[in-house]
Enzyme design. Structure first.
Site, PDB file in Angstrom:
ATOM      1  N   LYS A  85      36.422  29.715  48.286  1.00 55.83           N
ATOM      2  CA  LYS A  85      37.359  29.672  47.160  1.00 55.83           C
ATOM      3  C   LYS A  85      38.393  30.776  47.376  1.00 55.83           C
ATOM      4  CE  LYS A  85      36.893  29.502  42.091  1.00 55.83           C
ATOM      5  NZ  LYS A  85      35.898  29.572  40.989  1.00 55.83           N
ATOM      6  N   SER A 160      35.655  25.581  38.317  1.00 58.22           N
ATOM      7  CA  SER A 160      36.895  25.940  38.960  1.00 58.22           C
ATOM      8  C   SER A 160      36.815  25.974  40.485  1.00 58.22           C
ATOM      9  CB  SER A 160      37.374  27.297  38.461  1.00 58.22           C
ATOM     10  OG  SER A 160      36.457  28.322  38.811  1.00 58.22           O
ATOM     11  N   SER A 184      31.532  27.239  36.839  1.00 57.10           N
ATOM     12  CA  SER A 184      32.499  26.930  37.906  1.00 57.10           C
ATOM     13  C   SER A 184      31.909  26.727  39.287  1.00 57.10           C
ATOM     14  CB  SER A 184      33.574  28.014  37.973  1.00 57.10           C
ATOM     15  OG  SER A 184      34.462  27.874  36.893  1.00 57.10           O
TER      16      SER A 184
END
Lengths: 477, 66
Positions: A85, A160, A184
């Site tokens: 990420k 996310s 997330s």
């Protein structure tokens, strides 16, 4: 059912690939080349990455292959290509945080978890797509393009950590760091059909990681299997002097706990909250999970989660207030640089009284102790669906496009995950089915604080009798 | 005054942040659910509760060692 799938090198699990590199049957260069080619082929559709450094990664892989040939001691992730990420800092490298505001941000220091992963021998390919500043559950991103679900590109990848879920599901990488403040890691894991663990609060260092919420941010991996997650966790968990909030609790041998034996294990199923208004297809998949765990020797009992209304209420504001505080200056000076849904989400935190925020913090410890006594006094772990709903489309959850009902659906997606962040418990999401649209369904396992080994053991036992974690999205070859 | 207007006044007054878009106004209006939640919890906060107890609670709640 943990036998490797025939096909591409990237269909191996992380631990299978690591074993193959270690015994010399595969090189890191071969794995890294396959990963880069897969990104080049598949990512045009799913858009799981923001930036990749192919040449740098191949150079690192070559060095790792030479190290193996030299007979040197190898780390547990030696030669394994990963991507993360895009909010994990590496000195001098881009870290956009999925935002326009940080589109050129290059930190001067490196996250402890990145240092640990690279010391363990992994190859970092680049930064993966994510919700802007890690703040949506869907994977929408106005700045870098929406991340799309590998099982069907019209559907959400989850957020996310959208790129992490999509890239692992599409077999572009063997694992990826995500972050979990309200779900997330677990939401994209469930939605993309992979395994994702949110560790105990304080278990993993957050040094060099973009902050969202001081109280509820967590770092953890998304991988194909529970065993992969155990390997990954063993590398990143443990105290870090650079993060004073990280725990000194000793790190367990997570892989050693994966025996497949659930005899004597008592697993709770909540009678309140987590199943309210659940979709029938999700309920049916969850019912099958219960049967599999019983067959493995677990005893399933009903449990009532105490203070659940308080947990849901407090859990809904801690991260909002802390996120609103962190973003206050940019919200004053450049609100137009945020996507509509994010500035819309940050703004209302300015209206939450400080006394309520402090109340949420003040009651967190006592409520956790009550859950310890009234839930974990009866069972070793409890399980719930990760989401109560089947995977929504990107359009149905697009607040920026003005889709009617998008705000409500957006907020409902994390209704089962966010309470776990308030409690600080470890939680792993595991694939357990496909809905009528062909999109994945997941369930999550929660244990006592620092019981990562316990919940991974349950996940692994389940995966020995099922193959949902091994199934490939259409068109992944 | 509506909840949306209340939040707008509070935000501008305390932090100098203005409502950025209609979605923000709609989400501010949804704070009503949080307000209801807090109203239902009145009386549960003990006088002795303090924010510093969470890390201790993590330790106190972990699995007992055999």
């Amino acid at each position: 059912m943990n036998k490797p799938v025939q096909g591409s090198l990237l269909h191996l699990s992380l631990t299978e690939a690591a074993a193959a590199v270690k015994d010399g049957s595969i090189t890191s260069v071969a794995l890294t080349t396959a990963a880069l080619e897969a990104f080049n082929r598949v990512d045009k559709v799913i858009n799981s990455s923001i930036w990749l450094e192919g040449a740098v990664a191949l150079e690192a892989a070559e060095a790792l292959d030479k190290k193996r040939e030299s007979g040197a001691k190898l780390g547990p992730l030696h030669g394994i290509p990963l991507a993360h990420k895009d909010m994990y800092y590496k000195a001098g490298k881009l870290s956009t945080c999925g935002s326009s505001i940080r589109k050129d941000f290059r930190p001067a220091y490196t996250a402890t978890v990145i240092e640990r992963l690279e010391e363990a021998g992994s190859v970092t390919l680049g930064g993966l797509n994510m919700a802007e500043f890690a703040q949506n559950p869907t994977g929408h991103n106005q700045h870098y393009g929406h991340c799309r679900n590998p099982w069907h590109p019209d559907y959400c990848a989850g957020g996310s950590s959208s790129g992490s879920g999509a890239a692992v599901a599409a077999r572009l990488v063997y694992g990826a760091l995500g972050s979990d403040t309200g779900g997330s890691i677990r939401l994209p894991a469930s939605i993309c059909g992979v395994t994702g663990i949110k560790p105990t609060q304080t278990r993993v260092s957050r040094h060099g990681v973009m902050p969202l919420s001081f109280s509820t941010d967590n770092v953890g991996p998304l991988t194909q299997t529970a065993r992969d997650a155990a390997r990954f966790m063993a590398v990143i968990a443990g105290h870090d002097p650079k993060d004073p909030t990280s725990s000194h609790e000793p790190v367990a041998d997570y892989e050693a706990a994966l025996t497949g034996d659930l005899s004597g294990m008592i697993i709770g199923v909540p009678t309140n909250y987590f199943f309210d208004g659940i979709d029938a297809d999700v309920q049916a998949a969850f019912d099958q999970v219960v049967l599999v765990l019983k067959e493995r020797g677990a005893v399933i009992i009903p449990v009532t989660i105490p203070h659940i209304d308080a947990i849901a209420t407090y859990g809904g504001i801690l991260s909002r207030v802390e996120g609103g505080t962190i973003h206050g200056e940019w919200m004053r000076r450049r609100p137009q640089d945020y996507a509509v849904h994010l500035s819309g989400r940050l703004y209302p935190s300015q209206g939450i009284p400080a006394v309520y925020y402090v109340e949420g913090l003040a009651r967190r410890g006592p409520i956790l102790k009550a859950v310890g006594k009234e839930v974990f006094g009866l069972c070793h772990a409890f399980i719930t669906p990760t989401l109560r709903v089947t995977v929504p489309t990107l359009l149905s959850t697009d607040i920026d496009a003005g889709t009617p009902g998008a705000i409500e659906l957006f907020q409902d997606m994390s209704i089962n995950t966010r309470p776990i962040n308030y409690l600080g418990l470890p939680s792993v999401s595991v694939p357990c089915g496909l809905d009528p649209n062909g999109l994945p369904i997941g369930f999550q396992v929660q244990g006592r604080p620092f019981a990562e080994a316990r919940i991974l053991a349950i996940a692994d036992a389940y995966q020995r009798d099922t193959d949902w974690h091994r199934r490939l999205p259409p068109n992944v070859s | 005054m509506s909840l949306r207007e209340t939040v707008a006044v509070q935000a501008v007054t305390w932090t100098g942040i203005s409502e950025p878009n209609d979605a923000a106004g709609a989400m501010a209006h949804m704070l009503a659910f949080s307000i209801e939640g807090f109203a239902a919890l009145r009386g549960e906060l003990a006088f002795e509760d303090e924010p510093s107890s969470f890390e201790a609670a993590l330790q106190e709640t972990k699995e007992p060692t055999s």
